[in-house]
Enzyme design. Structure first.
Site, PDB file in Angstrom:
ATOM      1  CG  ASP A 106      18.467 -21.860   5.112  1.00  0.00           C
ATOM      2  OD1 ASP A 106      19.489 -21.162   5.219  1.00  0.00           O
ATOM      3  OD2 ASP A 106      17.893 -22.085   4.020  1.00  0.00           O
ATOM      4  CG  HIS A 131      20.483 -21.095   1.364  1.00  0.00           C
ATOM      5  ND1 HIS A 131      19.187 -21.120   1.839  1.00  0.00           N
ATOM      6  CD2 HIS A 131      20.406 -20.597   0.111  1.00  0.00           C
ATOM      7  CE1 HIS A 131      18.380 -20.651   0.891  1.00  0.00           C
ATOM      8  NE2 HIS A 131      19.090 -20.336  -0.165  1.00  0.00           N
ATOM      9  CD  GLN A 144      16.103 -21.837  -7.252  1.00  0.00           C
ATOM     10  OE1 GLN A 144      15.099 -21.973  -7.913  1.00  0.00           O
ATOM     11  NE2 GLN A 144      16.336 -22.542  -6.166  1.00  0.00           N
ATOM     12  N   GLY A 145      16.456 -16.884  -5.764  1.00  0.00           N
ATOM     13  CA  GLY A 145      16.601 -15.444  -5.564  1.00  0.00           C
ATOM     14  C   GLY A 145      15.654 -14.892  -4.518  1.00  0.00           C
ATOM     15  CG  ASP A 146      11.681 -15.195  -4.474  1.00  0.00           C
ATOM     16  OD1 ASP A 146      11.864 -13.996  -4.690  1.00  0.00           O
ATOM     17  OD2 ASP A 146      10.965 -15.916  -5.191  1.00  0.00           O
ATOM     18  CB  SER A 147      17.040 -17.965  -0.821  1.00  0.00           C
ATOM     19  OG  SER A 147      16.709 -19.268  -1.177  1.00  0.00           O
TER      20      SER A 147
HETATM   21  N1  ARG Z   1      17.103 -21.882  -2.479  1.00  0.00           N
HETATM   22  C1  ARG Z   1      16.446 -20.860  -3.256  1.00  0.00           C
HETATM   23  C2  ARG Z   1      17.260 -19.578  -3.206  1.00  0.00           C
HETATM   24  O1  ARG Z   1      18.420 -19.625  -2.866  1.00  0.00           O
HETATM   25  C3  ARG Z   1      15.026 -20.686  -2.854  1.00  0.00           C
HETATM   26  C4  ARG Z   1      14.220 -21.779  -3.385  1.00  0.00           C
HETATM   27  C5  ARG Z   1      12.793 -21.704  -2.992  1.00  0.00           C
HETATM   28  N2  ARG Z   1      12.141 -22.716  -3.753  1.00  0.00           N
HETATM   29  C6  ARG Z   1      10.822 -22.961  -3.696  1.00  0.00           C
HETATM   30  N3  ARG Z   1      10.331 -23.860  -4.503  1.00  0.00           N
HETATM   31  N4  ARG Z   1      10.061 -22.334  -2.862  1.00  0.00           N
HETATM   32  O2  ARG Z   1      16.815 -18.541  -3.628  1.00  0.00           O
END
Ligand code: ARG
Length: 265
Positions: free
Chosen positions: A122, A77, A209-212
């Site tokens: 993913d 993603h 967000q941003g750790d993905s």
């Molecule tokens: N989708 C998020 C990203 O793009 C990562 C989200 C992780 N969320 C969590 N609750 N662990 O960075």
């Protein structure tokens, strides 16, 4: 969460330069007049320079891990379709993204998991234009032997929901959550054959967000780091009873290895 959230996450990653990681949010025992105005203390702690040499920051606002000198493992993603791609900049070798010692390398190709449609699968590989041979790589789990226990997560992502991306790498530990428990949290949005969950029942520590795209890892039998997950999604960040959901690397290890070989290793 759901497919809807996953799409939101993907959109955010595609449009924003950085995304984030999550970490514990805890109320200070006693806030005084000289304390920061932020009413929280983030629970993650700074990583020490050199502690996680395989950590990669990607310019679209995601994390990644150094799989080989030329390949970065990240989340599907976080990237676009498979093909030539010279638009991504990877920053490596530093906990401080502004450090003068950072290594920055451009991408030249993206391989996104076949069949990826925003629901599971993913993972992706990004090929670097120049190999990085000065940093240790992170081996991936090829069996489910390490898919339990306590995991470490790290990233430059947000330290709370809707929070800012971070300049300095943060880390935290999170315990494995069983498939049955994760299904209780997320219902059919959770895909047990492809995903692995981690977090405390009370929340407080998580990626965000941003750790993905960044790795979730632990020690193997030889005390080396081994990657068991890829930061993927969750309902908010660090909420009670909503653990982080990670791509289960062991489930895709053969596919990742063959894709890596096809990209030149
Ligand atoms: N989708 C998020 C990203 O793009 C990562 C989200 C992780 N969320 C969590 N609750 N662990 O960075």
């Amino acid at each position: 969460m759901t497919r809807w959230r996953r799409l939101i996450g993907r959109t955010a990653a595609a449009l924003v330069a950085v995304t984030v990681g999550s970490f514990v949010v805890a109320a200070p025992a006693a806030a005084g007049p000289t304390d920061d105005v932020t009413p929280f203390v983030v629970g993650g702690t700074p990583a020490v320079q050199g502690e996680f040499p395989f950590m990669v920051r990607l310019s679209m606002g995601c994390g990644g891990s150094l799989y080989s000198a030329r390949l970065v493992l990240t989340a599907a993603h976080c990237v676009g379709a498979t093909g030539t791609n010279t638009s991504i900049t990877a920053t490596l070798g530093v906990v401080d993204l502004q450090s003068g010692s950072r290594i920055q390398v451009r991408s030249n190709y993206v391989y996104r998991a076949p069949g990826y449609n925003g629901n599971g699968k993913d993972w992706a590989l990004i090929r670097l234009a120049t190999p990085v041979t000065s940093l240790a790589t992170l081996p991936i789990a090829t069996t489910t032997a390490y898919d339990s226990g306590t995991f470490t997560v790290a990233g430059w992502g947000a330290t709370r929901e809707r929070g800012a991306q971070q300049r300095y790498l943060l880390k935290a530990n999170v315990p494995f959550v069983t498939d049955a428990s994760c299904r209780t949290s997320y219902g059919n949005e959770f895909i047990p054959a492809e995903e692995i969950c981690a977090g405390y029942p009370a929340g407080g520590t998580d990626t965000c967000q941003g750790d993905s795209g960044g790795p979730m890892f632990r020690r193997d039998a030889a005390n080396g780091w081994i990657q068991v997950g890829i930061v993927s999604w969750g309902r908010g960040c660090a909420r009670a009873n909503y653990p982080g959901v990670y791509t289960q690397v062991s489930a895709f290890a053969p596919a990742i290895a063959s894709a890596a070989a096809s990209l030149g290793g």
